[in-house]
Design a protein around this motif. Sequence first.
Motif, PDB file in Angstrom:
ATOM      1  N   GLN A  39     -39.791  -8.381  74.439  1.00  0.00           N
ATOM      2  CA  GLN A  39     -39.920  -9.652  75.046  1.00  0.00           C
ATOM      3  C   GLN A  39     -38.838  -9.574  76.297  1.00  0.00           C
ATOM      4  O   GLN A  39     -39.067  -9.847  77.357  1.00  0.00           O
ATOM      5  CB  GLN A  39     -39.859 -10.703  74.172  1.00  0.00           C
ATOM      6  N   ARG A  40     -37.738  -9.020  75.801  1.00  0.00           N
ATOM      7  CA  ARG A  40     -36.487  -8.973  76.926  1.00  0.00           C
ATOM      8  C   ARG A  40     -36.929  -7.972  77.866  1.00  0.00           C
ATOM      9  O   ARG A  40     -36.425  -8.334  79.111  1.00  0.00           O
ATOM     10  CB  ARG A  40     -35.125  -8.638  76.058  1.00  0.00           C
TER      11      ARG A  40
ATOM     12  N   THR B 262     -45.714 -19.557  81.408  1.00  0.00           N
ATOM     13  CA  THR B 262     -46.748 -20.112  81.166  1.00  0.00           C
ATOM     14  C   THR B 262     -46.862 -21.558  82.000  1.00  0.00           C
ATOM     15  O   THR B 262     -48.055 -21.810  82.362  1.00  0.00           O
ATOM     16  CB  THR B 262     -46.489 -20.698  79.742  1.00  0.00           C
ATOM     17  N   ASP B 263     -46.092 -22.350  82.421  1.00  0.00           N
ATOM     18  CA  ASP B 263     -46.082 -23.553  83.081  1.00  0.00           C
ATOM     19  C   ASP B 263     -46.479 -23.140  84.602  1.00  0.00           C
ATOM     20  O   ASP B 263     -47.367 -24.032  85.042  1.00  0.00           O
ATOM     21  CB  ASP B 263     -44.687 -24.410  83.225  1.00  0.00           C
ATOM     22  N   VAL B 264     -46.113 -21.993  85.177  1.00  0.00           N
ATOM     23  CA  VAL B 264     -46.554 -21.736  86.459  1.00  0.00           C
ATOM     24  C   VAL B 264     -48.077 -21.354  86.457  1.00  0.00           C
ATOM     25  O   VAL B 264     -48.631 -21.711  87.299  1.00  0.00           O
ATOM     26  CB  VAL B 264     -45.597 -20.654  87.131  1.00  0.00           C
ATOM     27  N   ILE B 265     -48.304 -20.385  85.574  1.00  0.00           N
ATOM     28  CA  ILE B 265     -49.950 -19.911  85.612  1.00  0.00           C
ATOM     29  C   ILE B 265     -50.835 -21.006  85.112  1.00  0.00           C
ATOM     30  O   ILE B 265     -51.861 -20.936  85.588  1.00  0.00           O
ATOM     31  CB  ILE B 265     -50.020 -18.643  84.607  1.00  0.00           C
TER      32      ILE B 265
ATOM     33  N   ALA C 297     -53.761 -16.029  80.249  1.00  0.00           N
ATOM     34  CA  ALA C 297     -53.005 -16.816  79.241  1.00  0.00           C
ATOM     35  C   ALA C 297     -51.628 -15.856  79.043  1.00  0.00           C
ATOM     36  O   ALA C 297     -51.370 -15.060  78.752  1.00  0.00           O
ATOM     37  CB  ALA C 297     -53.758 -16.903  77.959  1.00  0.00           C
ATOM     38  N   SER C 298     -50.572 -16.720  79.614  1.00  0.00           N
ATOM     39  CA  SER C 298     -49.362 -16.112  79.552  1.00  0.00           C
ATOM     40  C   SER C 298     -48.665 -15.956  77.948  1.00  0.00           C
ATOM     41  O   SER C 298     -48.906 -16.778  77.171  1.00  0.00           O
ATOM     42  CB  SER C 298     -48.020 -16.994  80.128  1.00  0.00           C
ATOM     43  N   VAL C 299     -48.218 -14.721  77.826  1.00  0.00           N
ATOM     44  CA  VAL C 299     -47.875 -14.527  76.169  1.00  0.00           C
ATOM     45  C   VAL C 299     -46.111 -14.313  76.340  1.00  0.00           C
ATOM     46  O   VAL C 299     -45.608 -13.894  75.178  1.00  0.00           O
ATOM     47  CB  VAL C 299     -48.488 -13.194  75.926  1.00  0.00           C
ATOM     48  N   ARG C 300     -45.686 -14.896  77.428  1.00  0.00           N
ATOM     49  CA  ARG C 300     -44.148 -14.957  77.292  1.00  0.00           C
ATOM     50  C   ARG C 300     -43.566 -16.140  76.450  1.00  0.00           C
ATOM     51  O   ARG C 300     -43.941 -17.226  76.415  1.00  0.00           O
ATOM     52  CB  ARG C 300     -43.621 -15.114  78.787  1.00  0.00           C
ATOM     53  N   GLU C 301     -42.609 -15.771  75.983  1.00  0.00           N
ATOM     54  CA  GLU C 301     -41.862 -16.666  75.013  1.00  0.00           C
ATOM     55  C   GLU C 301     -41.091 -17.631  75.926  1.00  0.00           C
ATOM     56  O   GLU C 301     -41.064 -18.635  75.725  1.00  0.00           O
ATOM     57  CB  GLU C 301     -41.024 -16.053  73.858  1.00  0.00           C
ATOM     58  N   ASN C 302     -40.562 -16.939  76.875  1.00  0.00           N
ATOM     59  CA  ASN C 302     -39.585 -17.897  78.009  1.00  0.00           C
ATOM     60  C   ASN C 302     -40.868 -18.715  78.593  1.00  0.00           C
ATOM     61  O   ASN C 302     -41.477 -18.204  79.617  1.00  0.00           O
ATOM     62  CB  ASN C 302     -38.978 -17.058  78.911  1.00  0.00           C
ATOM     63  N   PRO C 303     -40.745 -20.066  78.681  1.00  0.00           N
ATOM     64  CA  PRO C 303     -41.731 -20.875  79.384  1.00  0.00           C
ATOM     65  C   PRO C 303     -41.438 -20.852  80.945  1.00  0.00           C
ATOM     66  O   PRO C 303     -42.380 -21.235  81.796  1.00  0.00           O
ATOM     67  CB  PRO C 303     -41.624 -22.461  78.748  1.00  0.00           C
TER      68      PRO C 303
ATOM     69  N   ALA D  56     -44.025 -15.404  90.808  1.00  0.00           N
ATOM     70  CA  ALA D  56     -42.718 -15.911  90.322  1.00  0.00           C
ATOM     71  C   ALA D  56     -42.783 -15.426  88.857  1.00  0.00           C
ATOM     72  O   ALA D  56     -43.773 -15.553  88.093  1.00  0.00           O
ATOM     73  CB  ALA D  56     -42.461 -17.300  90.151  1.00  0.00           C
ATOM     74  N   VAL D  57     -41.602 -14.529  88.363  1.00  0.00           N
ATOM     75  CA  VAL D  57     -41.601 -13.998  87.131  1.00  0.00           C
ATOM     76  C   VAL D  57     -40.517 -15.026  86.180  1.00  0.00           C
ATOM     77  O   VAL D  57     -41.027 -15.096  84.860  1.00  0.00           O
ATOM     78  CB  VAL D  57     -40.682 -12.814  87.109  1.00  0.00           C
ATOM     79  N   SER D  58     -39.672 -15.629  86.592  1.00  0.00           N
ATOM     80  CA  SER D  58     -39.063 -16.590  85.784  1.00  0.00           C
ATOM     81  C   SER D  58     -39.099 -18.119  86.357  1.00  0.00           C
ATOM     82  O   SER D  58     -38.752 -19.142  85.507  1.00  0.00           O
ATOM     83  CB  SER D  58     -37.518 -16.191  85.886  1.00  0.00           C
ATOM     84  N   GLY D  59     -39.053 -18.335  87.553  1.00  0.00           N
ATOM     85  CA  GLY D  59     -39.306 -19.751  87.973  1.00  0.00           C
ATOM     86  C   GLY D  59     -39.863 -19.941  89.231  1.00  0.00           C
ATOM     87  O   GLY D  59     -39.719 -19.293  90.285  1.00  0.00           O
TER      88      GLY D  59
END
Length: 701
Positions: free
Chosen positions: A180-181, A548-551, A569-575, A684-687
């Motif tokens: 994940q990291r 998740t919030d972005v997609i 469907a985003s599978v990332r733990e970081n929202p 965007a990847v993070s925000g």
Amino acid sequence: MSTSSTSSTSSTPSTPSTPVDDDPLARERAHLSSSRGALRAMREDVQALDIKDVTANWVNAQILERQIEERIKALADLSHTPLFFGRLDYLHAPGADQAEGAEGEQFYIGRRHVHDGAGDPMVIDWRAPVSQPFYRASKKDPMDVGLRRRFGYTGGDLTAYEDEHLSDPAETARTSKLLQREIERPRVGPMRDIVATIQPEQDEIVRSGLGGTVCVQGGPGTGKTAVGLHRVAYLLYAHRERLARTGTLVIGPNRSFLQYIEQVLPALGELAVRQGTVDDLVAHVEVRGTDDAAAAVVKGDARMAQVLRRAVYSHVGKPGEPLVVVRGSRRWRLPAYELEEMVQELLDRDIRYGAAREALPQRIAHAILVQMERSGEAPDDRVQDAVARNSAVKAAVKEVWPAVDPAKLVLRLLTDAEFLAEHAKGVLSEDEQKTILWAAPGSGRRPARTVKAARWSAADAVLIDEATDLVERTHSLGHVVLDEAQDLSPMQYRAVGRRCTTGSATVLGDLAQGTTPWATRSWQEALGHLGKADAVIEELTAGFRVPTDVITYASRLLPHIAPGLTPVASVRENPGFFDLRPVVGDAEVVAACEELLRNEGSTGLIAADARIPALAEALTASGIGHLSPGEETTAETRLTLVPASLAKGLEYDYVVLDEPQAVVDGEPDERTGLRRLYVALTRAVSGLIVTHAAPLPPPLA
């Protein structure tokens, strides 16, 4: 995302009081150091090669020197790129198809093969069959793997490891923290490889065979581009000799995109893959003009192929009189009806126009030789060649099967209304014919007298490429990767398909991101134009890049731009970070950029093309340096100002999206505008911060 259990993670450095044998992390670091030394020795061995005694001439010497140079480059040790990222501990010796190793042997999985002085492997190439369980093994199907170990790096230093005991029934499945990291690691600079994070569904596509064409439908962040590039790397590993002969090509939508991805394959040791755009493929003429949307749609329609075929073969005429060939004191006569039969036979064989034209003199010469033999002569091949070059034969061929210049042919179609009407009858309507005629009222295109004087458009160049292929067969490559394929016209698909008629293709795209008036409506239709109707269509729906919030927010547009398409469907733990901000002026947009630049990683400011000059001025006035798309970010300059029209395929850790409604209004119709907005929202990847002074488009409100 399917991940096996995580049982232990370590990031404790060894100390002088801890023997290396008792410190797993220290042992792994020692193996990394030894592997780097072995790679360095492999490179030095190649550099020390003396080719003086093995080259017969200077041509062979040049070829061998180039091969050695490429091998040296491929063996470069990139200090900040991990040499290996995982380890497999097998329960038993691999099978016959995985002959390396004995029972219980460990395999370190990395970007390339590394062996020691005795030839024993220290790192196994990720593409090797023995490496496959690193990506596919799970608790349900351990694939004879007892332990899968993942490594974590800081820069080029090995700092952590994580174990998954796949064959231990006591362990429960959890998400890999290191995996994940790595997926969420900030990205500065060009696109990087994903060999350490390839997921099972991605690996199936990557390792699919060379013989078949694969089409990958994937929403934003599903890794389709990375999958396509890694598939090329895998095919070059598995079929190197064949692809070395036939060649490989990666086709992207524009130069910015190609610059962004250009380091992925070299990082995997593959240096021989060409990269280009569709415009590069069809660069028979200089493109200096543009078409309006209506003209571009008609020119890009597959029906134009039929118009061009008619126009090319309309040059074939009917013999008007017998052919008489004089040799010495003898005259040999070929009746007009017999010559006509030869012409018709060549037409019925449906071979290339130019190939048939070259064959016709030999057919005529053969018929004359038959007459010579009947009269008692004994002509040989030299006589036949001489007859084929006879001036009377040349004149007859010129009359019934004249040479055709593809560019001149297309120029005539676009400037001669009668010629176009003759060959487009029953194919294009009168209105469609008027739309593409340069001399038509409102076309904005003046008829040109010569090919060089013509202001060709990109769509015209594709037509010339089609005509060129009708005259002379286009060279076919072994494998072609076509990315962002959803934006191609049917005629552009045909142009790409000609480059892989005897090879295969990997087609990558997302129907929801089609932003041209001729955007692909279905992959089945597109693959038919490509000449690969039997291709396998795969769909990637797990999002590894977009938060998740972005997609979720961007997916509000899907019912309006691609009904029925499965949302990512985003599978990332970081929202991730997502914010909608009403603003008054450009200063607040700049302030949003400054806020995101305080984070680690890259930032993109995406805006409608018409807004770019004003935003560039505002950034400069605030003392914020910025780059253009495709330029490599650095630690000092991490902000890229991106016109919405060039955002496709790019990604940034953080994005400020300026004025969504302006992005929509910048396109010729609302559906295309909403698709362009969907692309911009998902970079965007993070925000993501969305700034707007005008109301948001209704689907997002």
